[in-house]
Design an enzyme around this catalytic site. Structure first.
Site, PDB file in Angstrom:
ATOM      1  N   ASP A 102      41.146  45.505  36.161  1.00 10.59           N
ATOM      2  CA  ASP A 102      41.249  44.046  36.125  1.00 10.59           C
ATOM      3  C   ASP A 102      42.729  43.685  36.064  1.00 10.59           C
ATOM      4  O   ASP A 102      43.441  44.139  35.179  1.00 10.59           O
ATOM      5  CB  ASP A 102      40.515  43.499  34.900  1.00 10.59           C
TER       6      ASP A 102
ATOM      7  N   GLU B 113      39.690  43.627  42.009  1.00 12.05           N
ATOM      8  CA  GLU B 113      39.270  42.369  42.615  1.00 12.05           C
ATOM      9  C   GLU B 113      40.125  42.075  43.835  1.00 12.05           C
ATOM     10  O   GLU B 113      41.311  42.372  43.852  1.00 12.05           O
ATOM     11  CB  GLU B 113      39.470  41.234  41.616  1.00 12.05           C
TER      12      GLU B 113
ATOM     13  N   ASP C 243      39.105  41.189  29.594  1.00 11.12           N
ATOM     14  CA  ASP C 243      39.616  42.013  30.689  1.00 11.12           C
ATOM     15  C   ASP C 243      38.861  43.341  30.782  1.00 11.12           C
ATOM     16  O   ASP C 243      38.595  43.845  31.868  1.00 11.12           O
ATOM     17  CB  ASP C 243      41.115  42.279  30.506  1.00 11.12           C
TER      18      ASP C 243
END
Ligand SMILES: [Zn+2]
Length: 437
Positions: free
Chosen positions: A202, A290, A372
């Protein structure tokens, strides 16, 4: 396997070198503006413009006859040519954007480059471009000292596994850099030394990066201390800058100071990201992250500074080419995958989650976890399910709760980004630390 790589060196120029740099940057800007005016005239009359080659021809004819342009010969002719190429590309992008064939924000007609508003920069793509020891040699400018050794690139050039395609000289704050675009011949990466290992990453808002690996280890990389200190002075400097009256000498001084702090902050961040991403890609075969819609996020004003500060795009790029280099792979979650909002234990999805909420609390299974870490776990699960789907020809598909999400696999789309330099004295020493969870 041929890959493109950028090698960037900070220049230790003499005052004479610097005068030549400024002259070349000015010439490049002049060529752009001259070409733009010429093209605009034709575009308005006939709906088309001149190609880079046509502009170059027009320019060659013009410069010999117009005594006001007699200064042209003080600079390498390559610089004008490259400016025309840039202009040609900008015009083509403008048309593509107009016809909606180009992603991202709509582009306007290219603009004039103003001395005070644009970056000093110019490029060579032909002529003598080489480096050795602590020097680089460029067309017209000759040999210039660098702060750091160019040994690595010089060695590759020596044995013929690298070829310099172009050299761009540019100024950031008060420092000049040369960046070589290099085509490097590289052995195809061997299989990753730790096959099957995976980590979900993350890219954080509060911390630089949070990872959770397949053994449940949590890897947390906080923003390095010098970065936080640098951000504080950046805030102070920008407040001070905004109080100076426009056009004043003080404003000019504070702008220079602000630019210096900006450059320093970016260096510190890039270095911390380089260390963290290298370590991750060496340790794990599969990295899941991501795929952030960075342009979209930058439009959100509150998030803008944070996103820019943490360099999401930069981190993604680094993970892309480094996983490929190490024989691993990067899996990216679709832009809309709610990695932060989904419970990593049961798959329940929170209807809304603000950035201020640092802890994830599940209403369904009462999981309480650092925000996170929760996101990293979801990405890891996504990697596992995505991996199984990729070799699903045999059959074993076991989609977890994250398995319904489309997975895009990217075997490293970007190669450029190797930084050869950036003032060493600024580098923080913090490394990735793994804590058992
Ligand atoms: Zn839950």
């Amino acid at each position: 396997m041929k890959v493109m790589q950028a090698y960037r060196f900070a220049l230790d120029q003499t005052p004479g070198d610097e005068r030549a740099f400024r002259s070349h940057a000015g010439a490049s800007r002049f060529a752009w503006n001259w070409g733009l005016a010429t093209c605009r005239e034709r575009y308005e009359a006939e709906g088309r413009w001149y190609s880079a080659a046509e502009l170059h021809k027009l320019w060659n004819a013009r410069k010999k006859t117009d005594p006001a342009l007699a200064w042209w010969s003080e600079n390498s002719k390559c610089v004008y040519q490259e400016a025309f190429r840039d202009l040609d590309r900008a015009l083509r992008d403008f048309i593509k954007s107009k016809k909606r064939q180009r992603k991202g924000k709509r582009l306007g007609f290219p603009k004039l480059k103003k001395c005070s508003r644009c970056r000093d920069s110019f490029r060579f793509s032909t002529g003598v471009m080489r480096c050795s020891g602590n020097t680089v040699t460029l067309p017209r400018l000759g040999t210039i000292r660098t702060y750091e050794s160019t040994r690595k690139l010089a060695r590759r050039l020596g044995i013929g596994t690298a070829r310099i395609l172009s050299a761009t000289v540019s100024r950031t704050a008060n420092r000049w850099f040369v960046s070589f675009a290099v085509e490097v011949e590289r052995a195809a990466p061997a299989a990753h030394p730790r096959p099957g290992s995976a980590v979900g990453v993350d890219l954080g808002v509060k911390t630089l990066l949070t990872g959770v690996d397949d053994a449940g280890n949590v890897i947390s990389v906080p923003g390095p201390k010098p970065l936080r200190a640098s951000l504080r002075s950046l805030r102070r400097a920008s407040r001070a800058h905004s109080r100076k009256s426009p056009g004043s000498a003080n404003r000019r001084k504070s702008a220079a100071r602000l630019a210096r702090i900006h450059a320093r902050t970016a260096n510190i961040r890039a270095d911390a990201l380089h260390k963290a991403t290298t370590e991750l890609t060496v340790r794990y075969e599969t990295v899941a992250a991501e795929d952030l819609n960075v342009t979209g996020m930058l439009a959100n004003r509150r998030l803008a500074r944070v996103v820019a500060d943490q360099g999401f795009g930069q981190a993604r790029r680094m993970l892309g080419y480094k996983t490929e280099r190490e024989g691993g792979r990067l899996i990216t979650a679709g832009r809309w995958y709610p990695s932060s909002k989904t419970c990593s234990a049961c798959g329940w999805r929170k209807p809304s989650l603000t950035l201020a909420e640092r802890t994830f609390t599940c209403d369904a299974c009462s999981l309480v976890l650092d925000r996170d870490q929760n996101a990293a776990r979801n990405l890891l699960a996504l990697a596992a399910s995505g991996a199984e789907r990729l070799n699903a020809c045999g059959g074993t598909v076991r989609p977890g709760h994250a398995g319904r999400v489309p997975v895009k696999q990217e075997p490293g789309t970007a190669h450029a980004g190797k930084t050869g330099t950036a003032s060493r004295q600024l580098l923080p020493t913090r490394h990735v630390s793994a804590n058992a969870h």
